[in-house]
Design a protein around this motif. Sequence first.
Motif, mmCIF file in Angstrom:
data_model
loop_
_atom_site.group_PDB
_atom_site.id
_atom_site.type_symbol
_atom_site.label_atom_id
_atom_site.label_comp_id
_atom_site.label_asym_id
_atom_site.label_seq_id
_atom_site.Cartn_x
_atom_site.Cartn_y
_atom_site.Cartn_z
ATOM 1 N N LYS A 90 -61.287 42.416 -26.883
ATOM 2 C CA LYS A 90 -61.608 42.426 -25.456
ATOM 3 C C LYS A 90 -60.511 43.074 -24.631
ATOM 4 O O LYS A 90 -60.773 43.679 -23.596
ATOM 5 N N GLN A 91 -59.276 42.989 -25.106
ATOM 6 C CA GLN A 91 -58.148 43.534 -24.365
ATOM 7 C C GLN A 91 -58.220 45.061 -24.257
ATOM 8 O O GLN A 91 -57.570 45.650 -23.397
ATOM 9 N N ASN A 92 -59.017 45.712 -25.095
ATOM 10 C CA ASN A 92 -59.123 47.175 -25.063
ATOM 11 C C ASN A 92 -60.145 47.678 -24.054
ATOM 12 O O ASN A 92 -60.149 48.866 -23.724
ATOM 13 N N ARG A 93 -61.009 46.822 -23.574
ATOM 14 C CA ARG A 93 -62.138 47.277 -22.760
ATOM 15 C C ARG A 93 -61.712 47.939 -21.462
ATOM 16 O O ARG A 93 -62.162 49.049 -21.147
ATOM 17 N N VAL A 94 -60.858 47.277 -20.681
ATOM 18 C CA VAL A 94 -60.435 47.841 -19.397
ATOM 19 C C VAL A 94 -59.642 49.135 -19.598
ATOM 20 O O VAL A 94 -59.936 50.135 -18.932
ATOM 21 N N PRO A 95 -58.677 49.194 -20.527
ATOM 22 C CA PRO A 95 -57.978 50.471 -20.729
ATOM 23 C C PRO A 95 -58.903 51.605 -21.183
ATOM 24 O O PRO A 95 -58.697 52.762 -20.804
ATOM 25 N N MET A 96 -59.917 51.294 -21.974
ATOM 26 C CA MET A 96 -60.825 52.344 -22.445
ATOM 27 C C MET A 96 -61.608 52.967 -21.289
ATOM 28 O O MET A 96 -61.881 54.172 -21.299
ATOM 29 N N VAL A 97 -61.941 52.156 -20.282
ATOM 30 C CA VAL A 97 -62.777 52.648 -19.190
ATOM 31 C C VAL A 97 -61.947 53.090 -17.984
ATOM 32 O O VAL A 97 -62.204 54.146 -17.401
ATOM 33 N N CYS A 98 -60.936 52.320 -17.632
ATOM 34 C CA CYS A 98 -60.258 52.522 -16.344
ATOM 35 C C CYS A 98 -58.942 53.280 -16.411
ATOM 36 O O CYS A 98 -58.416 53.669 -15.378
ATOM 37 N N SER A 99 -58.375 53.475 -17.561
ATOM 38 C CA SER A 99 -57.038 54.068 -17.619
ATOM 39 C C SER A 99 -57.036 55.551 -17.269
ATOM 40 O O SER A 99 -56.006 56.095 -16.900
ATOM 41 N N GLY A 100 -58.146 56.226 -17.381
ATOM 42 C CA GLY A 100 -58.195 57.661 -17.136
ATOM 43 C C GLY A 100 -57.702 58.461 -18.333
ATOM 44 O O GLY A 100 -57.768 59.682 -18.360
ATOM 45 N N LYS A 101 -57.217 57.772 -19.323
ATOM 46 C CA LYS A 101 -56.706 58.419 -20.532
ATOM 47 C C LYS A 101 -57.844 58.863 -21.444
ATOM 48 O O LYS A 101 -57.743 59.879 -22.128
#
Length: 134
Positions: A90-101
């Motif tokens: 679950k910790q990967n969800r926000v970085p996958m969508v919101c990081s812009g990376k």
Amino acid sequence: MVSFRKKKSSKNVEAPPTKGGESTSSSTTPLEKAAADDAREPETTKAPIPSRPPQMEDIPDLLETMTTEKGEKSAAATKRIYELCDVGHKQNRVPMVCSGKYDVLTPLAQCLTQESGDGRHLACLALNNLSIPT
């Protein structure tokens, strides 16, 4: 087809002994077994099975595979994207969508245009997980 279930190994399965106490699985000779092994498809032509779980650093390669390849290779890449955002990650969800990376939403949405198959199903699962931030 990509399967979610582990397959049972049939390597060490022997037929039960008959009334005489002998096993019925020894009906093939070692020569026949060797010929059957040679007739199988070589391991190098099959899609490589990853030796480690997917990591965030793998996302660009997985997205490229999803968009450029077809069939099983694309579905396998989509499955690895899904594994990166499943309930245990679950910790990967926000970085996958919101990081812009990473731009994971566009390739996953493109997978939805497939007629049917594992790629489409896995893309739906991944998009569903990515829509739930925690």
